[in-house]
Write a protein that holds these residues in place. Sequence first.
Motif, PDB file in Angstrom:
ATOM      1  N   LEU A   1     -93.311 -17.012 -10.601  1.00  0.00           N
ATOM      2  CA  LEU A   1     -93.028 -15.857  -9.756  1.00  0.00           C
ATOM      3  C   LEU A   1     -92.211 -16.216  -8.524  1.00  0.00           C
ATOM      4  CD1 LEU A   1     -96.444 -13.909  -9.844  1.00  0.00           C
ATOM      5  CD2 LEU A   1     -94.338 -13.434 -11.123  1.00  0.00           C
TER       6      LEU A   1
ATOM      7  N   GLU B   1    -104.615 -14.000  -3.909  1.00  0.00           N
ATOM      8  CA  GLU B   1    -103.904 -12.941  -4.627  1.00  0.00           C
ATOM      9  C   GLU B   1    -102.386 -13.101  -4.472  1.00  0.00           C
ATOM     10  OE1 GLU B   1    -106.184 -12.471  -2.353  1.00  0.00           O
ATOM     11  OE2 GLU B   1    -107.798 -11.161  -3.055  1.00  0.00           O
ATOM     12  N   ILE B   2    -101.660 -12.500  -5.402  1.00  0.00           N
ATOM     13  CA  ILE B   2    -100.200 -12.579  -5.387  1.00  0.00           C
ATOM     14  C   ILE B   2     -99.657 -11.569  -4.391  1.00  0.00           C
ATOM     15  CG2 ILE B   2     -98.108 -12.370  -6.771  1.00  0.00           C
ATOM     16  CD1 ILE B   2     -99.864 -14.752  -7.495  1.00  0.00           C
ATOM     17  N   ASP B   3     -98.741 -12.031  -3.542  1.00  0.00           N
ATOM     18  CA  ASP B   3     -98.067 -11.149  -2.600  1.00  0.00           C
ATOM     19  C   ASP B   3     -96.823 -10.582  -3.288  1.00  0.00           C
ATOM     20  OD1 ASP B   3     -96.958  -9.793  -0.533  1.00  0.00           O
ATOM     21  OD2 ASP B   3     -96.682 -11.533   0.787  1.00  0.00           O
ATOM     22  N   TYR B   4     -96.896  -9.312  -3.686  1.00  0.00           N
ATOM     23  CA  TYR B   4     -95.787  -8.685  -4.400  1.00  0.00           C
ATOM     24  C   TYR B   4     -94.770  -8.024  -3.465  1.00  0.00           C
ATOM     25  CZ  TYR B   4     -98.144  -9.292  -8.888  1.00  0.00           C
ATOM     26  OH  TYR B   4     -98.719  -9.836 -10.011  1.00  0.00           O
TER      27      TYR B   4
ATOM     28  N   TRP C   1    -109.638 -14.113  -9.559  1.00  0.00           N
ATOM     29  CA  TRP C   1    -108.916 -15.098  -8.755  1.00  0.00           C
ATOM     30  C   TRP C   1    -109.667 -16.423  -8.647  1.00  0.00           C
ATOM     31  CZ3 TRP C   1    -104.326 -13.318  -8.566  1.00  0.00           C
ATOM     32  CH2 TRP C   1    -104.108 -11.947  -8.490  1.00  0.00           C
TER      33      TRP C   1
ATOM     34  N   ILE D   1     -95.612 -20.676  -7.948  1.00  0.00           N
ATOM     35  CA  ILE D   1     -96.578 -19.577  -8.066  1.00  0.00           C
ATOM     36  C   ILE D   1     -96.684 -19.198  -9.541  1.00  0.00           C
ATOM     37  CG2 ILE D   1     -97.168 -17.238  -7.377  1.00  0.00           C
ATOM     38  CD1 ILE D   1     -95.493 -17.604  -4.892  1.00  0.00           C
TER      39      ILE D   1
ATOM     40  N   ASN E   1    -104.117 -19.809  -9.126  1.00  0.00           N
ATOM     41  CA  ASN E   1    -103.682 -19.410  -7.794  1.00  0.00           C
ATOM     42  C   ASN E   1    -104.913 -19.170  -6.923  1.00  0.00           C
ATOM     43  OD1 ASN E   1    -100.893 -19.357  -8.517  1.00  0.00           O
ATOM     44  ND2 ASN E   1    -101.256 -17.407  -9.549  1.00  0.00           N
TER      45      ASN E   1
END
Length: 751
Positions: free
Chosen positions: A205, A288-291, A280, A211, A285
């Motif tokens: 990502l 959480e993923i920062d979109y 998670w 990521i 990771n």
Amino acid sequence: MEKHLDVKAHIEDESDTGSYETDSDSDLEKAHFGRRKILSRFQCRDAPSAYSSSSRETSGSHQHLLSRPPSKRKSNFYAYKIPQKVVKYVCWALFSTLVIFVLCLIRASYTSSRQVELGTIEKSTPKPPPWEAFPFLKRYHGGIRTLIPKKANIPEYPHNQGEAPDSVTNTSMTKQETKPPPKSVVFDPYPKASEDYPERHECFLDSKDSIRIPRVHHYPGVMRGFPEAVMGSYEVLGLRDDICYERFGRLGPYGYGYSVKRGGTGAGLHGDREGADDLWTDSENATEIDYNNIQWAKLQATCAQKNAARFQPTEKTGEDLFLDLRTEESLQKETLLDEPKITEGDSVVGKRDNVGTPAATNETVIEPKAPQQNATLLPRTAILIRSWWDYHYRTEDIIYLRSLITELSLLSGGEFTVHFLIHVRDDNAPIWADKKIYDRILENALPGEFRGMGTLWSERQMGLIYGGIQESFFRNLPVHGVYRSTFMPVQYFSHQHPEFDYIWNWEMDVRYTGHWYHFFDRIRKWTEAQPRKGLWERNGRFYIPSVHGSWEDFKQMVRVQTEMGTDSPNNIWSGLKPGLDKSNPNSSPTQPKADKSVWGPEPPGDVLTDQNDPEPPTTYEKDHYEWGVGEEADLISFNPLFDPDGTTWFFTEDITGYNTTSSLPPRRAAITTTSRLSKRLLTLMHRETVLKRHTMFSEMWPASCSLHHGLKAVHAPHPMYIDRDWPPTYLASVMNAGRNGASGGARTSVY
């Protein structure tokens, strides 16, 4: 003479005395008595001797000369005479009322005619349909605490007619079920590297490959009493039906369940959050993923370039010839240029500003890896998301689109490319005259994270590319409009991007609760394994396992219904249907029952010829379900490909450019345009529209073109659920109410 005058004067004198006053009833009586007295005087004094008294009594002619007849009492009632002025007003009022009444009738007739033309007649409230009387099913929402192994489950539905659902499936939660549910596990449907599936290189990502992509989680087992799919089948398609998805495990990897500040969507922060953190803690990771800073166009391009060796060599992307007025010298210079290399800043689908020339960028150039020796190369597939320029993307839409891109493109190693085909609804927007306007509209048409993934189109553009088509304004809709010709921009997109072997036409409102890659991969493999014998006949029916049995039983049932026919009342008017096998001994001149199986191309008289259409290797009778096995489907539909002829479907006659003087061309249709089309099919559709000016209604055009040219079209019987307790046999009789057990071909069809 003197005597007569004397008498007259004497009468007048008597009358002057008041003998004839008649002001009241007493006066009348006095006047009458006075008159008799005068007459008696006259008779006694003046009568001649020659006359006898009897003659005077018998002749009363003299009384009219000398006296009045006895007056009668006057009546108190007098008839009233209406004045002429009043009569005149009444007549005018009646005349005006008649005129207004006639005018109202004329207006009502005109209004009714217009309503019939526009189809806006307000009908009385119809009776509720019969299925609304069926009770609702109760075990769709049991919760993850009721999970049990699939083999131990007793489904609430379907069940035998007249048999009530098992009472255990409808009981409330027991103490044992209050225990914490099991932890979710990662769902991985991607195949391992083999001779038929080249090695997949992992995609990330970010540009630094740090990521990792979060994975979807699932729970083993199903909820206790969970109903079975009433139409379609998991088992037939090879889909897993022994697992269960929950909202955090399914949507959590794409921003569901954590706040916007942490890069999520802000949805799912309230209520029961059990299991939300497991996603998670088990992930590689830490957070959480920062979109907020994700650019999907770059990620798709990078992933496709990493795995370029897995795919078949691509053809050069086409150009918009009507946009670039180039000279012969400029064209010769372009042919001397090498094919540009893809950088991280480029989209997988070529843009208007980088078609034919390398884009100026500072991104690191990614060298394609060397192709593997003796490896099976994969085809490339595009997912075209149909949207429009002012579409409002909701939070749920964003999560859904992220899941499509991640599961189909990034995690698959670039097997799919997700792209937006954006409809510019204003034909006067000069997007083809000014590149800045084009880029501005394209930038505003998509959320920031999806920019660089779209292509604009307009109905006026389709009118220029596919000119000369007869305009019929069927149901007041233009022939180049998105409603009647949804696939025109898809045809042209395929013509401009021949690097894609298959294109999925995907609507924005389609959702799937399972894993996208698992679904697409199983659908593709199952349709590839389908033989062509009896394929069009199976395509035209809903598969209901609780009624039809196994798929093999269903296949043989369709064969018998086609070759022998049925005694259904729907065959009453079948003698008027063209193309029936009237030579079949099971058919009669008055009521033919058998249908002619489709075997090879079924072209109309004016179809485009010399297109290398596939021909059957043998006759229908000699084929042992071999032709077509292992052949990729040119058309995959999620609804039956029914015969619209004879049905009450609105658009069965929306046919443009064909010769319809004797009869309508053979055709098939599938409700909804969500489908997969091969490059071969889209090329034929494009050439038919350009060269022969042929087209049909959107939901009828791809299937009919496949029928005319003998291409392989398959209806995939994917699982479908209903929320009421329909009797399965009744459901089958409703859904397959057409000719000879099909879903179409008769007025009693469900369509």
